[in-house]
Scaffold this motif. Structure first.
Motif, short mmCIF file in Angstrom:
data_model
loop_
_atom_site.label_atom_id
_atom_site.label_comp_id
_atom_site.label_asym_id
_atom_site.label_seq_id
_atom_site.Cartn_x
_atom_site.Cartn_y
_atom_site.Cartn_z
N GLY A 28 0.30 -1.55 -0.32
CA GLY A 28 0.28 -0.29 0.05
C GLY A 28 1.01 1.53 0.28
N SER A 29 1.68 1.08 0.31
CA SER A 29 2.78 2.54 0.60
C SER A 29 3.14 3.43 -1.41
CB SER A 29 4.66 1.76 0.42
OG SER A 29 4.44 2.18 1.99
N CYS A 30 2.99 1.90 -1.98
CA CYS A 30 3.12 2.66 -3.42
C CYS A 30 1.76 2.57 -4.65
CB CYS A 30 3.93 1.52 -4.43
SG CYS A 30 5.29 1.79 -3.66
N HIS A 31 1.20 2.12 -3.73
CA HIS A 31 -0.75 1.87 -4.11
C HIS A 31 -1.95 2.28 -2.94
CE1 HIS A 31 0.38 -0.33 -7.96
NE2 HIS A 31 2.01 -0.83 -6.48
N GLU A 32 -1.77 4.20 -3.35
CA GLU A 32 -2.79 4.50 -2.24
C GLU A 32 -4.33 4.54 -2.56
OE1 GLU A 32 -1.11 8.21 -1.31
OE2 GLU A 32 1.09 7.90 -1.63
N THR A 54 -2.29 4.67 -6.51
CA THR A 54 -1.31 4.99 -7.21
C THR A 54 -0.13 5.67 -6.15
OG1 THR A 54 -2.38 7.13 -8.27
CG2 THR A 54 -2.25 5.13 -9.16
N ASP A 55 0.65 5.98 -6.60
CA ASP A 55 1.78 6.56 -5.58
C ASP A 55 2.08 8.64 -5.80
OD1 ASP A 55 3.33 7.05 -6.99
OD2 ASP A 55 4.75 5.68 -6.12
N GLY A 56 1.20 8.69 -6.59
CA GLY A 56 1.08 10.78 -6.95
C GLY A 56 2.90 10.83 -7.07
N ARG A 57 3.73 10.10 -7.07
CA ARG A 57 5.30 9.70 -7.70
C ARG A 57 5.23 10.24 -9.32
NH1 ARG A 57 8.95 9.82 -3.73
NH2 ARG A 57 7.56 9.17 -1.03
N VAL A 58 6.49 11.24 -9.67
CA VAL A 58 6.99 10.53 -10.78
C VAL A 58 7.57 9.34 -11.39
CG1 VAL A 58 8.92 11.28 -12.78
CG2 VAL A 58 7.30 12.85 -11.64
N SER A 59 8.22 8.48 -9.91
CA SER A 59 8.97 7.49 -9.84
C SER A 59 8.39 6.89 -8.55
CB SER A 59 10.43 7.51 -10.10
OG SER A 59 10.48 8.15 -11.44
N PRO A 60 8.02 5.47 -8.19
CA PRO A 60 8.00 5.39 -6.94
C PRO A 60 9.71 4.71 -6.12
CG PRO A 60 7.21 3.54 -8.42
CD PRO A 60 7.18 4.64 -9.04
N VAL A 61 9.37 5.06 -4.66
CA VAL A 61 10.80 4.78 -4.05
C VAL A 61 10.46 4.02 -3.64
CG1 VAL A 61 12.49 5.88 -2.52
CG2 VAL A 61 11.20 7.36 -4.20
N GLY A 62 11.01 2.74 -3.69
CA GLY A 62 11.56 1.23 -3.10
C GLY A 62 11.74 0.92 -1.48
N SER A 63 11.57 0.36 -1.45
CA SER A 63 11.66 0.22 0.67
C SER A 63 13.17 0.80 1.21
CB SER A 63 11.13 -1.24 1.31
OG SER A 63 12.24 -2.10 0.63
N THR A 64 14.57 0.36 -0.01
CA THR A 64 15.97 0.93 0.05
C THR A 64 15.78 2.25 0.23
OG1 THR A 64 16.48 -0.39 -1.19
CG2 THR A 64 16.71 -1.39 0.01
N ASN A 119 6.28 4.46 -13.67
CA ASN A 119 5.42 4.94 -13.00
C ASN A 119 5.17 4.36 -12.53
OD1 ASN A 119 1.25 6.54 -13.29
ND2 ASN A 119 4.00 7.59 -12.06
N ALA A 120 4.33 4.57 -11.07
CA ALA A 120 2.97 3.30 -10.73
C ALA A 120 1.67 3.00 -10.83
CB ALA A 120 3.35 3.83 -8.67
N GLN A 121 1.16 1.98 -10.81
CA GLN A 121 0.29 2.04 -12.05
C GLN A 121 -1.00 1.40 -11.01
OE1 GLN A 121 -0.52 0.17 -16.14
NE2 GLN A 121 1.37 -0.64 -15.34
N GLY A 122 -1.93 2.21 -11.17
CA GLY A 122 -3.52 1.92 -10.40
C GLY A 122 -3.90 0.13 -10.46
#
Length: 378
Positions: free
Chosen positions: A76-80, A86-96, A103-106
Motif C-alpha cells: 500500500g505504500s506505492c498503491h494508495e 497509485t502513489d502520486g510520484r513521478v517514480s516510486p521509491v522502494g523500501s531501500t 510510474n506506479a500503475q493503479g
C-alpha cells in the motif's frame, strides 16, 4: 517493473504455484463480488478461488509493512487507495530508497487486465506478479531477494496472523507459505473493483443527470473518429487488454504513443525502451501497456515515466500526434501507433474532454472500507 522479470517470475511460478495450491477452501464462504451494473463476471484461476476469508487476509497482508525486509513499506505504500492505488510520484521509491524508473500503475479493476505491468507480456497472473515486488532486485521494492524463508518465518511468528492463514487455507498442511501468501495478495487485488462513477450511473444506471452536459459532450468527442481514444481505452474498463469469464481469447497489446523519437528511427531513451527489452523485437521499441482510464483524474502524473503532470498535457500530447513530433520539428516516430495521428480541439472542446475524464472518478471507491488500510486509526 524490472528488466529480468520474465524469467524470474516464471521460475517462482513453477516452484510455488504449481504445487499444493488445492481447491476452494473447505467450508469457506465464496466471495461476494457485488459487481457494478454493466460489469462482467471476472475470470479467476481455478487454483486460487475467491473466498471472503482469503480476501480479508490478502487485505491485511497488502498493508503489512512486514512484507518489506526492513519493515518500512507495504504494498500500500506505492498503491494508495485515495489515489486509486497509485502513489502520486513521478517514480516510486522502494523500501531501500531506490528510485524506480516507471510510474506506479493503479490497481482498480486489475482483475480484468490481461497484462499487469507497463511492458512485460510474460506477467499475466497476479500470483506471479506479486513475486516481483517481494523479491526483485531491478529495482529493489520490498527487498526480500534470496531471503524468502526469512519472510515466511516472520509471518509464522505472529500467532494471530497464522490463524488467519489457517482459516483462509484450511486444506494446506502448512498454512503460512510463499504460495499462500501470494494467493491471498492476489485475491485481495482481484476484489479491488471500481464502477460507481458518474459515467457508470449515467450509462449503466440510466441516471440522465449523473453526468453534466459538458461531460456528455466530452464523452462524444472521446468516442469520435476525430480523437480515436477508444481504440486503446475501450469497453467498460476503458482498457483494450481486458479479460473476463466471457472472453474467448485474451489479448496482450502494447502501444507506442510517440512519446520519444531519439534518432528519427523511433528509438526511446536507453533508460527504458519498453517491451523490446524482453521480446527483443525491433517493432516493440517504445511499446507500453495502455492503462485503464478509470479514476484517471486522481492518478497523476501520467505515462510510463511519469513525464506528464496533468491530463491537459496528455491531451496536448495526443493532439500533436505525439510529443516526438514536437521535439523533432513535426517528424512523427515511424514506430508509433497509427491511432496516434493528431487532432484539433477548440479550447471549449478540450475542457469538455477533461470534464468527461473527471466523470470517470469513483469517489465511493476511493474511500471504500473494503479496500482500506486495516492498520490505520479509525
Amino acid at each position: 517493473m524490472m528488466r529480468r522479470t520474465a524469467g524470474f517470475a516464471g521460475v517462482f511460478a513453477v516452484m510455488w504455484l504449481g504445487t499444493g495450491c488445492g481447491e476452494e477452501a473447505r467450508g469457506a464462504a465464496p466471495y461476494d463480488w457485488r459487481l457494478p451494473a454493466g460489469f462482467p463476471t471476472p475470470r479467476v484461476p481455478a487454483d486460487n478461488p475467491m473466498t471472503e476469508v482469503k480476501v480479508a487476509l490478502g487485505r491485511r497482508l497488502f498493508y503489512d509493512v512486514r512484507l518489506s525486509q526492513n519493515g518500512t513499506q507495504s504494498c500500500g505504500s506505492c498503491h494508495e487507495q485515495a489515489r486509486a492505488f497509485t502513489d502520486g510520484r513521478v517514480s516510486p521509491v522502494g523500501s531501500t530508497g531506490q528510485v524506480h524508473r516507471r510510474n506506479a500503475q493503479g490497481l482498480a479493476n486489475i482483475v480484468y487486465a490481461t497484462s499487469l505491468t507497463w511492458a512485460n507480456p510474460a506477467l499475466t497472473s497476479l500470483e506471479s506478479q506479486a513475486l516481483v515486488p517481494l523479491f526483485g532486485t531491478e529495482p529493489v521494492e520490498l527487498g526480500f531477494a534470496d531471503r524468502e524463508q526469512e519472510l515466511i518465518e516472520r509471518l509464522r511468528s505472529d500467532a494471530a496472523l497464522e490463524a488467519e492463514f489457517r482459516r483462509a487455507f484450511p486444506d494446506e498442511q502448512t498454512p503460512v507459505s510463499l504460495a499462500t501468501l501470494i494467493r491471498a495478495l492476489a485475491a485481495f487485488q482481484r476484489s479491488i473493483i471500481s464502477g460507481s462513477s458518474p459515467y457508470d450511473r449515467f450509462v449503466y444506471g440510466k441516471q440522465v443527470d449523473a453526468m453534466t452536459r459538458q461531460q456528455k459532450r466530452g464523452l462524444e468527442l472521446f468516442l469520435s473518429e476525430r480523437m480515436e481514444c477508444d481504440h486503446c481505452h475501450s469497453g467498460f474498463n476503458f482498457q483494450d487488454a481486458t479479460v473476463h469469464e466471457s472472453t474467448v481469447e485474451p489479448i496482450l497489446p502494447f502501444h507506442n504513443t510517440g512519446l520519444y523519437n531519439e534518432d528519427g528511427r523511433g528509438t526511446y531513451p536507453a533508460a527504458d525502451q519498453g517491451a523490446i527489452e524482453l521480446t527483443g523485437r525491433p517493432e516493440d521499441m517504445g511499446r507500453f501497456r495502455a492503462p485503464s482510464l478509470r479514476n484517471v483524474s486522481v492518478t497523476a502524473p501520467y505515462m510510463h515515466d511519469g513525464s506528464m503532470a496533468t491530463l491537459s498535457e496528455v491531451l496536448d500530447h495526443y493532439a500533436a500526434g505525439g510529443h516526438a513530433r514536437l521535439r523533432n520539428g513535426g517528424e512523427a516516430s515511424p514506430l508509433q501507433s497509427g491511432f496516434v495521428r493528431g487532432f484539433t480541439l477548440t479550447a471549449e472542446e478540450k475542457q469538455d474532454v477533461l470534464a468527461f475524464l473527471e466523470s470517470l472518478t469513483d469517489t465511493d471507491f476511493l474511500t471504500d472500507p473494503r479496500f482500506s488500510d486495516p492498520f490505520s486509526a479509525p
